[in-house]
Write a protein that holds these residues in place. Sequence first.
Motif, PDB file in Angstrom:
ATOM      1  N   UNK A   7      13.580 -27.565 -45.737  1.00 40.80           N
ATOM      2  CA  UNK A   7      14.264 -28.658 -46.445  1.00 40.80           C
ATOM      3  C   UNK A   7      13.327 -29.827 -46.673  1.00 40.80           C
ATOM      4  N   UNK A   8      13.570 -31.100 -47.143  1.00 34.23           N
ATOM      5  CA  UNK A   8      12.582 -31.927 -47.385  1.00 34.23           C
ATOM      6  C   UNK A   8      11.779 -32.509 -46.416  1.00 34.23           C
ATOM      7  N   UNK A   9      12.373 -32.470 -44.988  1.00 36.65           N
ATOM      8  CA  UNK A   9      11.443 -32.900 -43.882  1.00 36.65           C
ATOM      9  C   UNK A   9      10.724 -31.753 -43.160  1.00 36.65           C
ATOM     10  N   UNK A  10      10.827 -30.431 -43.796  1.00 31.69           N
ATOM     11  CA  UNK A  10      10.079 -29.455 -43.123  1.00 31.69           C
ATOM     12  C   UNK A  10      10.722 -28.341 -42.203  1.00 31.69           C
ATOM     13  N   UNK A  11      12.138 -28.583 -42.206  1.00 30.67           N
ATOM     14  CA  UNK A  11      13.017 -27.774 -41.168  1.00 30.67           C
ATOM     15  C   UNK A  11      13.494 -26.681 -41.924  1.00 30.67           C
ATOM     16  N   UNK A  12      13.678 -25.462 -41.268  1.00 30.82           N
ATOM     17  CA  UNK A  12      14.227 -24.144 -41.962  1.00 30.82           C
ATOM     18  C   UNK A  12      15.795 -24.652 -42.614  1.00 30.82           C
ATOM     19  N   UNK A  13      15.924 -24.104 -43.813  1.00 26.89           N
ATOM     20  CA  UNK A  13      17.436 -24.272 -44.242  1.00 26.89           C
ATOM     21  C   UNK A  13      18.204 -23.445 -43.715  1.00 26.89           C
ATOM     22  N   UNK A  14      19.580 -23.877 -43.254  1.00 27.75           N
ATOM     23  CA  UNK A  14      20.376 -23.025 -42.676  1.00 27.75           C
ATOM     24  C   UNK A  14      21.358 -22.324 -43.685  1.00 27.75           C
ATOM     25  N   UNK A  15      21.428 -21.236 -43.427  1.00 28.09           N
ATOM     26  CA  UNK A  15      22.331 -20.370 -44.590  1.00 28.09           C
ATOM     27  C   UNK A  15      23.667 -20.006 -43.374  1.00 28.09           C
ATOM     28  N   UNK A  16      24.760 -20.356 -43.815  1.00 24.37           N
ATOM     29  CA  UNK A  16      25.968 -20.403 -42.938  1.00 24.37           C
ATOM     30  C   UNK A  16      26.599 -18.928 -43.149  1.00 24.37           C
ATOM     31  N   UNK A  17      26.837 -18.091 -42.283  1.00 30.19           N
ATOM     32  CA  UNK A  17      27.411 -16.527 -42.587  1.00 30.19           C
ATOM     33  C   UNK A  17      28.903 -17.159 -43.054  1.00 30.19           C
ATOM     34  N   UNK A  18      29.369 -16.643 -44.232  1.00 34.55           N
ATOM     35  CA  UNK A  18      30.564 -16.597 -44.555  1.00 34.55           C
ATOM     36  C   UNK A  18      31.485 -15.492 -44.562  1.00 34.55           C
ATOM     37  N   UNK A  19      30.666 -14.001 -44.352  1.00 38.01           N
ATOM     38  CA  UNK A  19      31.256 -12.922 -44.130  1.00 38.01           C
ATOM     39  C   UNK A  19      30.558 -12.378 -42.857  1.00 38.01           C
TER      40      UNK A  19
END
Length: 162
Positions: free
Chosen positions: A99-111
């Motif tokens: 993201x813009x502050x350098x943290x890994x973006x989270x992908x939420x499990x939907x299935x």
Amino acid sequence: MEKKQLFRNSVFILFFLCAAFTVSAQVRVSDFRYIDNIEGYWTMKTKLGLYAEKWKRVDDHTWKGRTMRLQNGDSSKVDDMRLFLEGDGIYFTIAAVRDSVGEPIRFKLRVLKAVGFVAENLQSPYPQKITYRWKDTKHMDAHFEGKDGRVSREIIIQYTRQ
């Protein structure tokens, strides 16, 4: 004629809402055990060498993975991934997607099922959707898709367990 159209639209909206509710309810924290299928060393041969993913359990709530490229006896790290439980959700991160502050973006499990999982983050730069599918105990597909700017992209990696 107008009442018939209104009825069809109402039925469609009701069906859509029911489907959306069902999809959002598909991931249960108790199903985290299905991630165990990812454990191991997975490889795929390409013209550019061998791609490999290695996954191991860190603790009861976390899995770590690493993607590497092996060519002519040399190996280079491509990326690090994590699957983890937090609160009432299960998340997937890729170190390279930040993201813009350098943290890994989270992908939420939907299935999350015994045959694999789907993780999404529609606000992410490419990819927005990640799918892992276990065809059987020896074969796994990793699928990354979404838009990169205005261009749709899709990568499918077909791994074999070593």
